[in-house]
Design a protein around this motif. Structure first.
Motif, PDB file in Angstrom:
ATOM      1  N   SER B 127      34.667  19.806  11.426  1.00  0.00           N
ATOM      2  CA  SER B 127      35.491  19.393  12.557  1.00  0.00           C
ATOM      3  C   SER B 127      35.813  20.599  13.264  1.00  0.00           C
ATOM      4  CB  SER B 127      36.544  18.656  12.185  1.00  0.00           C
ATOM      5  OG  SER B 127      37.059  19.101  11.155  1.00  0.00           O
ATOM      6  N   GLU B 128      36.067  21.736  12.771  1.00  0.00           N
ATOM      7  CA  GLU B 128      36.800  22.872  13.549  1.00  0.00           C
ATOM      8  C   GLU B 128      35.664  23.940  13.914  1.00  0.00           C
ATOM      9  OE1 GLU B 128      39.696  24.483  11.023  1.00  0.00           O
ATOM     10  OE2 GLU B 128      40.814  22.755  10.586  1.00  0.00           O
ATOM     11  N   GLN B 129      34.296  23.630  13.740  1.00  0.00           N
ATOM     12  CA  GLN B 129      33.343  24.229  14.182  1.00  0.00           C
ATOM     13  C   GLN B 129      33.154  24.701  15.627  1.00  0.00           C
ATOM     14  OE1 GLN B 129      31.062  25.960  12.389  1.00  0.00           O
ATOM     15  NE2 GLN B 129      32.040  25.583  10.354  1.00  0.00           N
ATOM     16  N   GLU B 130      33.108  25.897  16.242  1.00  0.00           N
ATOM     17  CA  GLU B 130      32.871  25.980  17.561  1.00  0.00           C
ATOM     18  C   GLU B 130      31.688  25.841  18.140  1.00  0.00           C
ATOM     19  OE1 GLU B 130      33.987  29.949  18.399  1.00  0.00           O
ATOM     20  OE2 GLU B 130      36.279  29.629  17.974  1.00  0.00           O
ATOM     21  N   MET B 131      30.708  25.469  17.430  1.00  0.00           N
ATOM     22  CA  MET B 131      29.102  25.443  17.659  1.00  0.00           C
ATOM     23  C   MET B 131      29.341  24.015  18.515  1.00  0.00           C
ATOM     24  SD  MET B 131      27.320  24.579  14.293  1.00  0.00           S
ATOM     25  CE  MET B 131      26.083  23.819  14.926  1.00  0.00           C
ATOM     26  N   GLU B 132      28.112  23.811  19.395  1.00  0.00           N
ATOM     27  CA  GLU B 132      27.867  22.303  20.028  1.00  0.00           C
ATOM     28  C   GLU B 132      26.491  22.392  19.752  1.00  0.00           C
ATOM     29  OE1 GLU B 132      28.472  22.808  24.113  1.00  0.00           O
ATOM     30  OE2 GLU B 132      30.480  21.611  23.980  1.00  0.00           O
ATOM     31  N   ILE B 133      26.309  21.005  19.322  1.00  0.00           N
ATOM     32  CA  ILE B 133      24.704  20.406  19.138  1.00  0.00           C
ATOM     33  C   ILE B 133      24.602  19.372  20.455  1.00  0.00           C
ATOM     34  CG2 ILE B 133      23.279  18.935  17.660  1.00  0.00           C
ATOM     35  CD1 ILE B 133      25.384  19.647  15.469  1.00  0.00           C
ATOM     36  N   VAL B 134      23.540  19.909  21.258  1.00  0.00           N
ATOM     37  CA  VAL B 134      23.275  18.821  22.356  1.00  0.00           C
ATOM     38  C   VAL B 134      21.949  18.229  22.053  1.00  0.00           C
ATOM     39  CG1 VAL B 134      22.644  19.053  24.754  1.00  0.00           C
ATOM     40  CG2 VAL B 134      24.309  20.765  23.865  1.00  0.00           C
ATOM     41  N   ILE B 135      21.916  16.970  22.125  1.00  0.00           N
ATOM     42  CA  ILE B 135      20.680  16.096  21.625  1.00  0.00           C
ATOM     43  C   ILE B 135      20.191  15.564  22.972  1.00  0.00           C
ATOM     44  CG2 ILE B 135      19.949  14.156  20.374  1.00  0.00           C
ATOM     45  CD1 ILE B 135      21.985  14.897  18.193  1.00  0.00           C
ATOM     46  N   ILE B 136      18.944  15.707  23.142  1.00  0.00           N
ATOM     47  CA  ILE B 136      18.262  15.184  24.486  1.00  0.00           C
ATOM     48  C   ILE B 136      17.231  14.056  24.050  1.00  0.00           C
ATOM     49  CG2 ILE B 136      16.948  15.596  26.755  1.00  0.00           C
ATOM     50  CD1 ILE B 136      17.717  18.726  26.196  1.00  0.00           C
ATOM     51  N   SER B 137      17.745  12.776  24.403  1.00  0.00           N
ATOM     52  CA  SER B 137      16.909  11.816  24.063  1.00  0.00           C
ATOM     53  C   SER B 137      15.605  11.546  24.834  1.00  0.00           C
ATOM     54  CB  SER B 137      17.702  10.434  24.016  1.00  0.00           C
ATOM     55  OG  SER B 137      17.846  10.045  25.400  1.00  0.00           O
ATOM     56  N   GLU B 138      14.581  10.450  24.410  1.00  0.00           N
ATOM     57  CA  GLU B 138      13.434  10.618  25.098  1.00  0.00           C
ATOM     58  C   GLU B 138      13.462  10.202  26.560  1.00  0.00           C
ATOM     59  OE1 GLU B 138      10.278   9.184  21.750  1.00  0.00           O
ATOM     60  OE2 GLU B 138      11.361   7.601  22.649  1.00  0.00           O
ATOM     61  N   ASP B 139      14.686   9.298  26.829  1.00  0.00           N
ATOM     62  CA  ASP B 139      14.766   8.959  28.269  1.00  0.00           C
ATOM     63  C   ASP B 139      15.638  10.130  28.977  1.00  0.00           C
ATOM     64  OD1 ASP B 139      17.084   6.191  27.445  1.00  0.00           O
ATOM     65  OD2 ASP B 139      17.173   8.343  27.067  1.00  0.00           O
ATOM     66  N   GLY B 140      15.785  11.303  28.661  1.00  0.00           N
ATOM     67  CA  GLY B 140      16.573  12.188  29.227  1.00  0.00           C
ATOM     68  C   GLY B 140      18.155  12.025  28.998  1.00  0.00           C
ATOM     69  N   LYS B 141      18.537  11.199  28.222  1.00  0.00           N
ATOM     70  CA  LYS B 141      20.122  11.199  27.905  1.00  0.00           C
ATOM     71  C   LYS B 141      20.622  12.417  27.070  1.00  0.00           C
ATOM     72  CE  LYS B 141      23.256   7.445  26.709  1.00  0.00           C
ATOM     73  NZ  LYS B 141      23.152   5.951  26.097  1.00  0.00           N
ATOM     74  N   ILE B 142      21.753  13.003  27.556  1.00  0.00           N
ATOM     75  CA  ILE B 142      22.411  13.881  26.784  1.00  0.00           C
ATOM     76  C   ILE B 142      23.576  13.455  25.944  1.00  0.00           C
ATOM     77  CG2 ILE B 142      23.095  16.332  26.982  1.00  0.00           C
ATOM     78  CD1 ILE B 142      21.386  16.409  29.703  1.00  0.00           C
ATOM     79  N   VAL B 143      23.377  13.616  24.879  1.00  0.00           N
ATOM     80  CA  VAL B 143      24.752  13.603  23.884  1.00  0.00           C
ATOM     81  C   VAL B 143      25.214  14.950  23.308  1.00  0.00           C
ATOM     82  CG1 VAL B 143      25.517  12.091  22.001  1.00  0.00           C
ATOM     83  CG2 VAL B 143      23.761  11.257  23.454  1.00  0.00           C
ATOM     84  N   THR B 144      26.382  15.192  23.361  1.00  0.00           N
ATOM     85  CA  THR B 144      27.162  16.395  22.856  1.00  0.00           C
ATOM     86  C   THR B 144      27.780  16.281  22.043  1.00  0.00           C
ATOM     87  OG1 THR B 144      26.630  17.348  25.027  1.00  0.00           O
ATOM     88  CG2 THR B 144      28.055  18.585  23.663  1.00  0.00           C
ATOM     89  N   PHE B 145      27.829  16.835  20.691  1.00  0.00           N
ATOM     90  CA  PHE B 145      28.869  16.863  19.599  1.00  0.00           C
ATOM     91  C   PHE B 145      29.660  18.041  19.386  1.00  0.00           C
ATOM     92  CE2 PHE B 145      25.263  14.031  18.487  1.00  0.00           C
ATOM     93  CZ  PHE B 145      25.936  12.822  18.228  1.00  0.00           C
TER      94      PHE B 145
END
Lengths: 161, 145
Positions: B127-145
């Motif tokens: 939970s305290e990590q600075e890193m970001e995970i960006v997931i791009i779905s098949e239809d181009g939707k971007i989800v960031t954690f």
């Protein structure tokens, strides 16, 4: 359908007679009988067997006349409100009216019985139409005629003196 | 034999007695003046009542030609029409159901690619990590954690 034509020709006058005694309106009587025969025709066409055609037709006619009378009580015809009688027709109407009034004083089943009797139907036919036991037709008829006779005499019309 | 009652006389007048009854009545009225008189009276009453009841105008009865065809045809058409209405209604309901049905949401996120930004520090909790995970779905939707 040749058989149907024979039934139609044989039964129409008696049905007309009974209906006319139950309903004042000749046009309505024609419609009632036509309706009955259409129902009868359709039943035959659909393959339904009617064993006692004469009884069936007469029963249907009586029922339709009763329905018609109930409806007629709700709606008064315009010509009935203000009649313009002629002297000649008035006399004929009086006789007819007197009989109808006397018949109307009978119970429904008694009236039906008297009307069927007046049309010369046999006890067997009367029994089939009215549902009265064949063995009881004579007794019921005797009582009904006695009652009708008494009613007519009580009405004290010159015709029956 | 006992005297005749109204019922048996009425049946006798109308000719509805059996052969045996008929004979009994005939034999009795031959010997009983009172019953013979009663038979005549009731017979006259029956005839008179029938006559009166038939005074209701029955003249000029014209038996019309019976023609059920148009009405029968009309009734058949009515039945056919009912079926057409029912079938049309069913089609409309099916089409409406198909068109108005909400597309089913895809709850499982399918991804085509992902990127990891920043560095992963192994000494910190997730939970305290600075890193970001960006997931791009098949239809181009971007989800960031």
């Amino acid at each position: 359908m040749n058989n149907f034509e024979n039934i139609y020709q044989d039964n129409y006058p008696k049905m007309f007679g009974v209906a006319l005694k139950m309903t004042d309106d000749r046009d309505a009587v024609c419609d009632i009988i036509q309706d009955v025969f259409i129902s009868f025709y359709q039943k035959l066409e659909n393959g339904n067997e009617i064993k006692q055609a004469k009884s069936w037709l007469m029963r249907a006619t009586i029922n339709k006349c009763i329905d018609h009378s109930k409806r007629a009580k709700k709606y008064t015809k315009i010509e009935a409100i203000d009649p313009i009688p002629t002297q000649e027709s008035e006399l004929d109407k009086q006789e007819s009216l007197l009989i109808k009034t006397a018949l109307s004083k009978l119970k429904s089943n008694e009236r039906t019985l008297a009307l069927l009797y007046s049309e010369g139907l046999s006890y067997k036919e009367i029994s089939e139409i009215t549902g009265i036991k064949l063995s009881s037709v004579g007794k019921t008829l005797s009582r009904t005629l006695k009652k009708l006779d008494k009613i007519l005499k009580t009405m004290n019309h010159e015709m029956f003196e | 034999m006992k005297c005749l009652n109204d019922e048996i006389i009425q049946i006798y007048i109308d000719g509805e007695t059996s052969a045996e009854e008929n004979l009994q009545v005939k034999t009795h009225i031959e010997s009983c003046q009172s019953c013979a008189q009663k038979v005549e009276t009731l017979k006259a009453r029956s005839i008179q009542l029938k006559t009166w009841m038939n005074t209701i105008d029955k003249t000029d009865i014209e038996i019309p030609v019976f023609s059920p065809s148009p009405i029968v045809q009309r009734k058949r058409n009515t039945t056919l029409r009912k079926w057409v209405y029912a079938a049309s209604a069913a089609c409309i309901v099916i089409l409406l159901t198909l068109f108005l049905q909400k597309p089913k949401e895809n709850t499982n996120l399918m991804y085509s690619s992902y990127e990891v930004a920043g560095e992963f520090n192994a000494n910190l909790p997730l939970s305290e990590q600075e890193m970001e995970i960006v997931i791009i779905s098949e239809d181009g939707k971007i989800v960031t954690f």
